[in-house]
Design an enzyme around this catalytic site. Structure first.
Site, PDB file in Angstrom:
ATOM      1  N   HIS A 192      -0.161  -3.927   2.527  1.00  0.00           N
ATOM      2  CA  HIS A 192       0.374  -2.582   2.226  1.00  0.00           C
ATOM      3  C   HIS A 192      -0.733  -1.611   1.861  1.00  0.00           C
ATOM      4  CE1 HIS A 192       4.562  -4.435   1.184  1.00  0.00           C
ATOM      5  NE2 HIS A 192       4.371  -4.320   2.475  1.00  0.00           N
ATOM      6  N   CYS A 208     -10.426  16.177   1.995  1.00  0.00           N
ATOM      7  CA  CYS A 208     -11.308  15.297   2.768  1.00  0.00           C
ATOM      8  C   CYS A 208     -12.746  15.777   2.663  1.00  0.00           C
ATOM      9  CB  CYS A 208     -10.855  15.328   4.232  1.00  0.00           C
ATOM     10  SG  CYS A 208     -11.970  14.514   5.387  1.00  0.00           S
ATOM     11  N   THR A 230       6.896 -12.078  -6.117  1.00  0.00           N
ATOM     12  CA  THR A 230       7.497 -11.054  -5.269  1.00  0.00           C
ATOM     13  C   THR A 230       9.010 -11.199  -5.279  1.00  0.00           C
ATOM     14  OG1 THR A 230       7.566 -10.052  -3.062  1.00  0.00           O
ATOM     15  CG2 THR A 230       7.240 -12.440  -3.145  1.00  0.00           C
ATOM     16  N   ALA A 289       3.242 -16.333 -13.737  1.00  0.00           N
ATOM     17  CA  ALA A 289       2.178 -16.709 -12.797  1.00  0.00           C
ATOM     18  C   ALA A 289       0.892 -17.043 -13.547  1.00  0.00           C
ATOM     19  CB  ALA A 289       1.934 -15.559 -11.829  1.00  0.00           C
TER      20      ALA A 289
HETATM   21  C1  BV8 Z   1       8.462  -1.225   8.118  1.00  0.00           C
HETATM   22  C2  BV8 Z   1       2.871   0.387  -0.872  1.00  0.00           C
HETATM   23  C3  BV8 Z   1       8.729  -0.960  10.442  1.00  0.00           C
HETATM   24  C4  BV8 Z   1       3.018   1.678  -1.512  1.00  0.00           C
HETATM   25  C5  BV8 Z   1       5.049  -0.636  -0.527  1.00  0.00           C
HETATM   26  C6  BV8 Z   1      16.591   0.604   5.034  1.00  0.00           C
HETATM   27  C7  BV8 Z   1      16.122   1.903   5.098  1.00  0.00           C
HETATM   28  C8  BV8 Z   1      14.761   2.174   5.300  1.00  0.00           C
HETATM   29  C9  BV8 Z   1      13.848   1.137   5.480  1.00  0.00           C
HETATM   30  C10 BV8 Z   1      14.358  -0.145   5.413  1.00  0.00           C
HETATM   31  C11 BV8 Z   1      15.690  -0.425   5.192  1.00  0.00           C
HETATM   32  N1  BV8 Z   1      15.840  -1.760   5.178  1.00  0.00           N
HETATM   33  C12 BV8 Z   1      14.646  -2.361   5.361  1.00  0.00           C
HETATM   34  C13 BV8 Z   1      13.732  -1.381   5.527  1.00  0.00           C
HETATM   35  C14 BV8 Z   1      12.338  -1.581   5.780  1.00  0.00           C
HETATM   36  C15 BV8 Z   1      11.559  -1.314   4.495  1.00  0.00           C
HETATM   37  C16 BV8 Z   1      12.073  -2.205   3.381  1.00  0.00           C
HETATM   38  O1  BV8 Z   1      11.827  -3.394   3.384  1.00  0.00           O
HETATM   39  N2  BV8 Z   1      12.815  -1.609   2.414  1.00  0.00           N
HETATM   40  C17 BV8 Z   1      13.339  -2.398   1.303  1.00  0.00           C
HETATM   41  C18 BV8 Z   1      13.286  -1.569   0.020  1.00  0.00           C
HETATM   42  C19 BV8 Z   1      14.785  -2.794   1.651  1.00  0.00           C
HETATM   43  N3  BV8 Z   1      10.220  -1.701   4.825  1.00  0.00           N
HETATM   44  C20 BV8 Z   1       9.390  -0.776   5.320  1.00  0.00           C
HETATM   45  O2  BV8 Z   1       9.653   0.412   5.439  1.00  0.00           O
HETATM   46  C21 BV8 Z   1       8.051  -1.325   5.760  1.00  0.00           C
HETATM   47  N4  BV8 Z   1       7.745  -0.850   7.072  1.00  0.00           N
HETATM   48  O3  BV8 Z   1       9.470  -1.877   8.031  1.00  0.00           O
HETATM   49  O4  BV8 Z   1       7.928  -0.781   9.308  1.00  0.00           O
HETATM   50  C22 BV8 Z   1       9.494   0.320  10.560  1.00  0.00           C
HETATM   51  C23 BV8 Z   1       8.822   1.440  11.015  1.00  0.00           C
HETATM   52  C24 BV8 Z   1       9.535   2.626  11.141  1.00  0.00           C
HETATM   53  C25 BV8 Z   1      10.894   2.686  10.781  1.00  0.00           C
HETATM   54  C26 BV8 Z   1      11.552   1.543  10.294  1.00  0.00           C
HETATM   55  C27 BV8 Z   1      10.851   0.357  10.168  1.00  0.00           C
HETATM   56  C28 BV8 Z   1       6.956  -0.846   4.823  1.00  0.00           C
HETATM   57  C29 BV8 Z   1       7.173  -1.448   3.453  1.00  0.00           C
HETATM   58  C30 BV8 Z   1       5.943  -1.158   2.596  1.00  0.00           C
HETATM   59  C31 BV8 Z   1       6.331  -0.221   1.495  1.00  0.00           C
HETATM   60  N5  BV8 Z   1       5.184  -0.044   0.615  1.00  0.00           N
HETATM   61  N6  BV8 Z   1       3.980  -0.447  -1.295  1.00  0.00           N
HETATM   62  C32 BV8 Z   1       2.589   1.559  -2.963  1.00  0.00           C
HETATM   63  O5  BV8 Z   1       2.613   0.464  -3.545  1.00  0.00           O
HETATM   64  O6  BV8 Z   1       2.227   2.614  -3.503  1.00  0.00           O
HETATM   65  S1  BV8 Z   1       6.242  -1.705  -1.025  1.00  0.00           S
HETATM   66  C33 BV8 Z   1       6.121  -2.102  -2.655  1.00  0.00           C
HETATM   67  O7  BV8 Z   1       7.121  -3.116  -2.844  1.00  0.00           O
HETATM   68  C34 BV8 Z   1       4.821  -2.783  -3.078  1.00  0.00           C
HETATM   69  O8  BV8 Z   1       3.918  -3.003  -2.028  1.00  0.00           O
HETATM   70  C35 BV8 Z   1       5.322  -4.120  -3.586  1.00  0.00           C
HETATM   71  O9  BV8 Z   1       4.386  -5.086  -3.490  1.00  0.00           O
HETATM   72  C36 BV8 Z   1       6.437  -4.317  -2.659  1.00  0.00           C
HETATM   73  C37 BV8 Z   1       7.343  -5.451  -2.897  1.00  0.00           C
HETATM   74  O10 BV8 Z   1       7.669  -5.455  -4.255  1.00  0.00           O
HETATM   75  P1  BV8 Z   1       7.167  -6.743  -5.069  1.00  0.00           P
HETATM   76  O11 BV8 Z   1       5.711  -6.885  -4.862  1.00  0.00           O
HETATM   77  O12 BV8 Z   1       8.011  -7.912  -4.717  1.00  0.00           O
HETATM   78  O13 BV8 Z   1       7.393  -6.290  -6.557  1.00  0.00           O
HETATM   79  P2  BV8 Z   1       8.788  -6.168  -7.313  1.00  0.00           P
HETATM   80  O14 BV8 Z   1       8.578  -5.281  -8.483  1.00  0.00           O
HETATM   81  O15 BV8 Z   1       9.875  -5.873  -6.336  1.00  0.00           O
HETATM   82  O16 BV8 Z   1       9.065  -7.660  -7.825  1.00  0.00           O
HETATM   83  C38 BV8 Z   1       8.205  -8.245  -8.786  1.00  0.00           C
HETATM   84  C39 BV8 Z   1       8.547  -9.720  -8.805  1.00  0.00           C
HETATM   85  O17 BV8 Z   1       7.632 -10.374  -9.667  1.00  0.00           O
HETATM   86  C40 BV8 Z   1       9.938  -9.982  -9.343  1.00  0.00           C
HETATM   87  O18 BV8 Z   1      10.550 -10.991  -8.547  1.00  0.00           O
HETATM   88  C41 BV8 Z   1       9.684 -10.521 -10.758  1.00  0.00           C
HETATM   89  O19 BV8 Z   1      10.635 -11.489 -11.146  1.00  0.00           O
HETATM   90  C42 BV8 Z   1       8.335 -11.176 -10.588  1.00  0.00           C
HETATM   91  N7  BV8 Z   1       7.509 -11.212 -11.794  1.00  0.00           N
HETATM   92  C43 BV8 Z   1       7.370 -10.243 -12.745  1.00  0.00           C
HETATM   93  N8  BV8 Z   1       6.477 -10.655 -13.672  1.00  0.00           N
HETATM   94  C44 BV8 Z   1       6.045 -11.894 -13.292  1.00  0.00           C
HETATM   95  C45 BV8 Z   1       6.697 -12.249 -12.093  1.00  0.00           C
HETATM   96  N9  BV8 Z   1       6.477 -13.424 -11.474  1.00  0.00           N
HETATM   97  C46 BV8 Z   1       5.602 -14.274 -12.045  1.00  0.00           C
HETATM   98  N10 BV8 Z   1       4.933 -14.006 -13.182  1.00  0.00           N
HETATM   99  C47 BV8 Z   1       5.128 -12.829 -13.834  1.00  0.00           C
HETATM  100  N11 BV8 Z   1       4.460 -12.577 -14.974  1.00  0.00           N
HETATM  101 ZN    ZN Z   2     -10.728  15.080   7.267  1.00  0.00          ZN
END
Ligand code: BV8
Ligand code: ZN
Length: 241
Positions: free
Chosen positions: A120, A148, A189, A232
């Site tokens: 990402h 830029c 994740t 973790a």
């Molecule tokens: C794509 C960068 C093809 C930015 C991020 C409906 C409408 C629109 C889109 C979609 C849809 N359905 C599906 C989609 C696709 C969409 C998607 O998946 N949406 C989700 C919300 C349903 N995906 C996309 O758009 C991707 N692109 O599909 O391209 C395309 C092209 C054009 C048109 C359509 C499709 C792009 C996705 C990338 C988004 N960018 N980040 C930034 O960070 O600034 S995503 C963001 O969420 C972060 O990268 C993050 O890493 C990621 C996932 O979250 P997690 O890392 O899992 O973190 P989270 O907080 O959720 O969970 C934490 C976990 O850790 C929990 O389980 C918790 O229990 C655990 N935890 C907490 N503490 C601990 C722990 N575990 C162990 N120890 C601890 N101490």
């Molecule tokens: Zn430029």
């Protein structure tokens, strides 16, 4: 006495010649980096899904940059935790090791991980929306509309927003690492964001032994081989030692 799930996981990890690891925001939680969907994941009552989009940036680039400047400043004060360090140590021992991270905080590289795919992007890299220039920018007090250094055009963070495609070369390498590994470790994740979360299923379907480390069950939990519940930062050092 039968082996514990942790012992089974550690043994399968030690036997694997090819290991892939998929991490999410949870691996950085103990470093003080707020997760997206956990408590404290909000910022000024905005949801990440509302800010991390091209539409939000087009509508109000200064708001989106305020969020990223807030995160850059916060993350600049965060250090890798024992979980990051355990993965860097594991990489030294495994013949074929690939770390796939959804995180953009740069903490894996800081911890010493080398064979790393930031699927990402990375919030320390900026990209020009006009000329496409791509470079590292570590400044913490960026202006409201960072310009830029080549052409003066508006910069954006070099991260993948919702609705944007992942870099196809990076995704292809990540897919091949997942499909080719004998053991996969999935750490911190919520497995809701695709296509990254699906890499765990790719490994499972290719016959890998899949180990999940999380505080709670996730959509991946029912198909992994071992699900280790806990922090973790506490579990990974035990797994790797
Ligand atoms: C794509 C960068 C093809 C930015 C991020 C409906 C409408 C629109 C889109 C979609 C849809 N359905 C599906 C989609 C696709 C969409 C998607 O998946 N949406 C989700 C919300 C349903 N995906 C996309 O758009 C991707 N692109 O599909 O391209 C395309 C092209 C054009 C048109 C359509 C499709 C792009 C996705 C990338 C988004 N960018 N980040 C930034 O960070 O600034 S995503 C963001 O969420 C972060 O990268 C993050 O890493 C990621 C996932 O979250 P997690 O890392 O899992 O973190 P989270 O907080 O959720 O969970 C934490 C976990 O850790 C929990 O389980 C918790 O229990 C655990 N935890 C907490 N503490 C601990 C722990 N575990 C162990 N120890 C601890 N101490
Ligand atoms: Zn430029």
């Amino acid at each position: 006495m039968s082996p514990t799930p942790l012992q089974i996981a550690a043994q399968r990890l030690a036997l694997a010649g090819k290991v892939a690891v998929l991490t999410g925001a949870g691996i950085s939680a103990e470093s003080g980096v707020p997760t997206f969907r956990g408590p404290g994941g909000l910022w000024e009552n905005h949801r990440p899904e509302d800010l991390a989009t091209p539409q939000a940036f087009a509508r109000d680039p200064e708001l989106v940059w305020r969020w990223y400047n807030w995160r850059r400043r916060l993350i600049a004060g965060c250090a890798p935790n024992p979980a990051h360090l355990a993965l860097a140590a594991l990489e030294q021992r495994v013949g074929d090791f690939t770390l796939l991270t959804q995180n953009v905080d740069g903490l894996h590289r800081l911890a010493g991980s080398r064979n790393l795919l930031e699927v990402h992007g990375n919030l320390w890299m900026v990209r020009c929306t006009v000329c496409g220039a791509l470079y590292e920018e570590r400044g913490l007090g960026l202006p409201a509309r960072p310009a830029c250094r080549q052409c003066g055009g508006l910069l954006r963070p070099h991260v993948v927003w919702f609705g944007e495609s992942l870099d196809s070369a990076i995704l292809d390498r990540a897919w091949r690492a997942a499909a080719g590994c004998q053991a996969m470790l999935v750490v911190g994740t919520s497995a809701v964001v695709q296509p990254a979360a699906g890499l765990a299923s790719v490994a499972k379907q290719a016959g890998a032994f899949v180990i999940e480390v999380n505080l709670e069950p996730t959509p991946n939990s029912r198909e992994v081989d071992v699900s280790l519940m806990g922090k973790a930062g506490e579990i990974l050092p035990q797994l790797v030692d």
